[in-house]
Scaffold this active site. Structure first.
Site, mmCIF file in Angstrom:
data_model
loop_
_atom_site.group_PDB
_atom_site.id
_atom_site.type_symbol
_atom_site.label_atom_id
_atom_site.label_comp_id
_atom_site.label_asym_id
_atom_site.label_seq_id
_atom_site.Cartn_x
_atom_site.Cartn_y
_atom_site.Cartn_z
ATOM 1 N N GLU A 81 0.802 -1.221 0.000
ATOM 2 C CA GLU A 81 0.000 0.000 0.000
ATOM 3 C C GLU A 81 0.842 1.281 0.000
ATOM 4 O OE1 GLU A 81 -2.565 -0.522 3.382
ATOM 5 O OE2 GLU A 81 -4.147 -1.425 2.172
ATOM 6 N N GLU A 112 7.566 -22.262 6.230
ATOM 7 C CA GLU A 112 8.241 -21.365 7.174
ATOM 8 C C GLU A 112 9.548 -21.947 7.697
ATOM 9 O OE1 GLU A 112 6.536 -22.162 11.611
ATOM 10 O OE2 GLU A 112 5.267 -20.939 10.310
#
Length: 292
Positions: A81, A112
């Site tokens: 953003e 992960e």
């Protein structure tokens, strides 16, 4: 073994599944609000993080978000953003998620643990970059390995567990000690909420420090669609005092750049003059206006 706080039972969780929906929702919302309170003790560290982010962008470096699972989603939401909010170049934002983009559709836990992938991703980190590693446990192998493999950059760790390994690897450690989750271990709830709020605050302060905010308005956006053109024109009119028609005219002359349009509307001779004034003010609109 002592359970991490996020794994411990919450006081509101006993009999949760037997409650009526309004009571369940109330418990979940209370858990979110309690998680947000963890930001208050972290304000000094958040300031240091924002200053490091601003320094990286100001020196031509990049912001590199690295994480896995829910924490990765929080980092990605913040980073992606920033170009639209503060006019940063997309090339200055890097998202390094365990498992890559494919992990967003099928979030499996095994990615992960891929420390080799993390080290390979960190091999492109440069000295002026700022790495932002996020993990509720503070021990997730992927972001931990990434931090270890990028000592040349400024490293920020955002975790929800004190005395965790990622804090020891970072120059700036931000510990958001959130309470136990209402649904035990589901760190997409309170821990992730605190992470996202911390990222929001940190990157927003970065935008202010870079001169991309004026009286709470996003003055570094470039209007490239109808919605943003309308927003940009209202910003230009509000700051300069001109009418909306004139604001649109100045925006067109400035190719949609709000700061330059404000300076044109405020007395700059032409676009070259406006650009020179803004450059002398290092991109800070208030200083540029004061020099007119």
């Amino acid at each position: 073994m002592t359970l991490r706080r996020t794994e411990q039972p919450h006081d509101l969780a006993q009999g949760l599944d037997t409650l009526a929906p309004p009571a369940i929702l109330s418990a979940l919302v209370e858990g979110q609000l309690a998680a947000l309170a963890a930001l208050r003790p972290a304000l000094p560290a958040l300031q240091a993080g924002a200053e490091a982010m601003a320094a990286a962008i100001g020196n031509g470096g990049r912001l590199i978000y690295t994480a896995a699972g829910s924490s990765g989603l929080m980092g990605m939401a913040d980073g992606l953003e920033l170009p639209g909010t503060f006019g940063l170049s997309p090339a200055q934002i890097v998202i390094s998620l365990a498992g890559g983009a494919a992990s967003l559709q099928h979030m499996t836990g095994n990615t992960e643990d891929d420390v080799a992938e993390a080290r390979a991703a960190a091999s492109t980190v440069r000295a002026h970059d700022c790495v932002i590693a996020i993990s509720a446990s503070g021990a997730t192998p992927y972001p931990l390995a990434f931090l270890k493999a990028a000592p040349q950059a400024t490293r920020i760790a955002i975790v929800n567990t004190p005395a965790s390994p990622m804090l020891a690897q970072a120059e700036i450690g931000i510990c958001l000690e959130t309470p136990p989750e209402v649904i035990s271990g589901s760190t997409r709830l309170g821990a992730a909420t605190a992470q996202k709020a911390a990222l929001n605050a940190m990157s927003s302060l970065m935008g202010v420090l870079l001169g991309h905010v004026h009286d709470g308005m996003m003055v570094n956006l470039v209007a490239d669609n109808a919605k943003l053109e309308d927003r940009a024109a209202r910003i230009v009119a509000r700051i300069s005092g001109c009418d909306l028609a004139s604001a649109h005219h100045h925006l067109a002359a400035a190719s949609g750049a709000v700061k330059l349009a404000v300076l044109l509307a405020s007395g700059a001779r032409d676009i070259e003059d406006a650009a020179q004034i803004l450059g002398a003010a290092r991109g800070h609109l208030r200083a540029a206006l004061n020099s007119l």
